[in-house]
Motif scaffolding. Structure first.
Motif, PDB file in Angstrom:
ATOM      1  N   MET A   1      12.592   1.382  -1.669  1.00  0.00           N
ATOM      2  CA  MET A   1      13.613   0.340  -1.799  1.00  0.00           C
ATOM      3  C   MET A   1      14.640   0.439  -0.674  1.00  0.00           C
ATOM      4  SD  MET A   1      12.509  -1.459  -4.164  1.00  0.00           S
ATOM      5  CE  MET A   1      11.049  -1.175  -5.168  1.00  0.00           C
ATOM      6  N   ALA A   2      14.933   1.639  -0.235  1.00  0.00           N
ATOM      7  CA  ALA A   2      15.867   1.793   0.885  1.00  0.00           C
ATOM      8  C   ALA A   2      15.328   1.103   2.131  1.00  0.00           C
ATOM      9  CB  ALA A   2      16.119   3.271   1.154  1.00  0.00           C
ATOM     10  N   GLU A   3      14.029   1.205   2.370  1.00  0.00           N
ATOM     11  CA  GLU A   3      13.434   0.520   3.518  1.00  0.00           C
ATOM     12  C   GLU A   3      13.544  -0.994   3.370  1.00  0.00           C
ATOM     13  OE1 GLU A   3       9.489   1.711   4.460  1.00  0.00           O
ATOM     14  OE2 GLU A   3       9.979   3.853   4.633  1.00  0.00           O
ATOM     15  N   ARG A   4      13.359  -1.496   2.184  1.00  0.00           N
ATOM     16  CA  ARG A   4      13.484  -2.945   1.964  1.00  0.00           C
ATOM     17  C   ARG A   4      14.933  -3.397   2.190  1.00  0.00           C
ATOM     18  NH1 ARG A   4       9.666  -4.869  -3.103  1.00  0.00           N
ATOM     19  NH2 ARG A   4       7.675  -4.441  -2.077  1.00  0.00           N
TER      20      ARG A   4
ATOM     21  N   THR B   1      12.262   7.655  -9.414  1.00  0.00           N
ATOM     22  CA  THR B   1      13.148   7.357  -8.286  1.00  0.00           C
ATOM     23  C   THR B   1      12.810   8.188  -7.059  1.00  0.00           C
ATOM     24  OG1 THR B   1      14.786   8.912  -9.164  1.00  0.00           O
ATOM     25  CG2 THR B   1      15.034   6.593  -9.762  1.00  0.00           C
ATOM     26  N   ASP B   2      12.115   9.316  -7.258  1.00  0.00           N
ATOM     27  CA  ASP B   2      11.688  10.103  -6.102  1.00  0.00           C
ATOM     28  C   ASP B   2      10.744   9.306  -5.213  1.00  0.00           C
ATOM     29  OD1 ASP B   2       9.847  10.215  -8.299  1.00  0.00           O
ATOM     30  OD2 ASP B   2       8.804  11.887  -7.331  1.00  0.00           O
ATOM     31  N   VAL B   3       9.959   8.438  -5.817  1.00  0.00           N
ATOM     32  CA  VAL B   3       9.034   7.583  -5.082  1.00  0.00           C
ATOM     33  C   VAL B   3       9.702   6.268  -4.675  1.00  0.00           C
ATOM     34  CG1 VAL B   3       6.880   6.263  -5.236  1.00  0.00           C
ATOM     35  CG2 VAL B   3       7.006   8.573  -6.209  1.00  0.00           C
TER      36      VAL B   3
ATOM     37  N   ASP C   1       0.809  -1.222   0.000  1.00  0.00           N
ATOM     38  CA  ASP C   1       0.000   0.000   0.000  1.00  0.00           C
ATOM     39  C   ASP C   1       0.838   1.266   0.000  1.00  0.00           C
ATOM     40  OD1 ASP C   1      -2.286  -1.525   0.006  1.00  0.00           O
ATOM     41  OD2 ASP C   1      -2.623  -1.364   2.171  1.00  0.00           O
ATOM     42  N   ASP C   2       2.152   1.143   0.197  1.00  0.00           N
ATOM     43  CA  ASP C   2       3.022   2.322   0.191  1.00  0.00           C
ATOM     44  C   ASP C   2       3.355   2.789  -1.218  1.00  0.00           C
ATOM     45  OD1 ASP C   2       3.070   2.158   2.949  1.00  0.00           O
ATOM     46  OD2 ASP C   2       4.976   1.070   3.022  1.00  0.00           O
ATOM     47  N   PHE C   3       3.030   1.978  -2.228  1.00  0.00           N
ATOM     48  CA  PHE C   3       3.326   2.329  -3.610  1.00  0.00           C
ATOM     49  C   PHE C   3       2.120   3.046  -4.219  1.00  0.00           C
ATOM     50  CE2 PHE C   3       6.219  -1.003  -2.582  1.00  0.00           C
ATOM     51  CZ  PHE C   3       7.334  -0.848  -3.389  1.00  0.00           C
ATOM     52  N   PRO C   4       2.268   4.288  -4.668  1.00  0.00           N
ATOM     53  CA  PRO C   4       1.128   4.987  -5.276  1.00  0.00           C
ATOM     54  C   PRO C   4       0.754   4.367  -6.612  1.00  0.00           C
ATOM     55  CG  PRO C   4       3.126   6.297  -5.493  1.00  0.00           C
ATOM     56  CD  PRO C   4       3.476   5.141  -4.609  1.00  0.00           C
ATOM     57  N   PRO C   5      -0.533   4.420  -6.980  1.00  0.00           N
ATOM     58  CA  PRO C   5      -0.969   3.828  -8.251  1.00  0.00           C
ATOM     59  C   PRO C   5      -0.224   4.375  -9.459  1.00  0.00           C
ATOM     60  CG  PRO C   5      -2.860   4.357  -6.872  1.00  0.00           C
ATOM     61  CD  PRO C   5      -1.668   4.938  -6.185  1.00  0.00           C
TER      62      PRO C   5
ATOM     63  N   LEU D   1      19.605   1.625 -16.766  1.00  0.00           N
ATOM     64  CA  LEU D   1      20.957   1.761 -16.219  1.00  0.00           C
ATOM     65  C   LEU D   1      20.964   2.636 -14.979  1.00  0.00           C
ATOM     66  CD1 LEU D   1      23.135   2.245 -19.438  1.00  0.00           C
ATOM     67  CD2 LEU D   1      23.266   0.325 -17.838  1.00  0.00           C
ATOM     68  N   ARG D   2      20.256   3.743 -15.047  1.00  0.00           N
ATOM     69  CA  ARG D   2      20.211   4.661 -13.914  1.00  0.00           C
ATOM     70  C   ARG D   2      19.590   3.987 -12.690  1.00  0.00           C
ATOM     71  NH1 ARG D   2      17.067   7.956 -16.092  1.00  0.00           N
ATOM     72  NH2 ARG D   2      18.691   8.918 -17.357  1.00  0.00           N
ATOM     73  N   TYR D   3      18.492   3.273 -12.910  1.00  0.00           N
ATOM     74  CA  TYR D   3      17.810   2.631 -11.789  1.00  0.00           C
ATOM     75  C   TYR D   3      18.630   1.479 -11.220  1.00  0.00           C
ATOM     76  CZ  TYR D   3      14.049   0.620  -8.999  1.00  0.00           C
ATOM     77  OH  TYR D   3      13.295   0.140  -7.963  1.00  0.00           O
ATOM     78  N   ASN D   4      19.204   0.677 -12.092  1.00  0.00           N
ATOM     79  CA  ASN D   4      19.984  -0.461 -11.601  1.00  0.00           C
ATOM     80  C   ASN D   4      21.195   0.002 -10.800  1.00  0.00           C
ATOM     81  OD1 ASN D   4      18.099  -1.976 -12.915  1.00  0.00           O
ATOM     82  ND2 ASN D   4      19.494  -2.914 -14.373  1.00  0.00           N
TER      83      ASN D   4
END
Length: 263
Positions: free
Chosen positions: A129-132, A122-124, A98-102, A166-169
């Motif tokens: 991902m840092a919490e995970r 990446t702002d969202v 539920d923490d992920f916005p639609p 690439l940026r996300y990975n």
């Protein structure tokens, strides 16, 4: 007051010695994280009751489903433990769903309850991902296997590009390394030349079935493990090549339960 130089050096050495006396489940500093080498044997189990009796040095298990006590038990048996997470897809069965916005949730990725994420946001996604990754660190895992790392090659519902991927990975690799965790590149074969320096090992599915295993050579040449599974080919069809390429290869079922047949 300035201390004599010998006293300063002695205090520094004593401090370093104390900080290095961590238990088997403690995380190493980021500069001394675990780095598995080519040919390292492993077990990958993401469903069913965990079988801890497989005599291999590495276990890859679900990060949400297992406790710190389970990880500690594997450490007592001399195992390194990889934390499986999905970083490129949303899963409706996770406690943080539920923490992920639609707005960041796209098309289904072919697995029930899973949808691709808009990795441009990446702002969202970075704080989520840092919490995970904090969870993996706090449970004592040694490494992370981030899944769904090649959305740009799929119909995600978003106009993702290779540059976005690439940026996300690289963001995912940084989040792991900041927490002292090793991190594996999952699939994403086309971007291995650009990403091999950012990741500590690779995880691959079905490179033998699709004639792609040679693409993983940069990891082996860099002294990094390639943890590889096939689902549909018998071991007689891929183990000889796996040994030649120094891959850590298994035959598994799609359910990724305890059953395994290693090369």
């Amino acid at each position: 007051m300035r201390r004599p130089i010998l006293l300063v050096l002695l205090l520094a050495l004593l401090t370093a010695g104390c900080s290095g006396a961590a238990g088997p489940g403690a995380q190493s500093p980021s500069g001394d994280r675990w780095r598995p080498g080519p040919g390292t044997a492993w077990q990958w189990q993401l469903s069913g009751r965990l079988d801890t009796s497989v005599d291999v040095p590495v276990y890859d298990i679900d990060g949400f489903d297992h406790s710190r006590a389970t990880v500690a038990g594997l450490h007592r048996d001399g195992r390194k433990v990889i934390c499986y997470l999905s970083t490129g897809a949303w899963e409706d069965f996770r406690p943080d769903a539920d923490d992920f916005p639609p707005s960041v949730i796209g098309r289904g990725n072919g697995w029930e309850g899973e949808r691709w994420l808009d990795i441009r946001r990446t702002d969202v996604l970075e704080p989520l991902m840092a919490e995970r990754f904090d969870m993996c660190r706090d449970k004592g895992f040694d490494a992370v296997e981030p899944d769904n790392m090649d959305g740009y090659r799929n119909r995600t519902g978003f106009p993702l590009t290779a540059a976005d991927q690439l940026r996300y990975n690289r963001l995912i690799a940084r989040l792991a390394h900041e927490r002292g965790l090793a991190v594996g590149l999952k699939n994403d074969l086309d971007q291995i030349p650009e990403l091999v320096g950012d990741f500590d090992f690779a995880v691959n599915e079905q490179c033998a079935q699709y004639g792609e295993c040679d693409a993983l050579t940069p990891f082996v040449e860099a002294g990094k493990a390639v943890f590889h599974v096939e689902y549909e080919l018998p071991t007689s069809r891929f183990c000889a090549d796996s040994r030649r390429l120094r891959l850590s290869s298994l035959l598994k079922t799609y359910e990724l339960d305890a059953w395994r047949r290693p090369c």
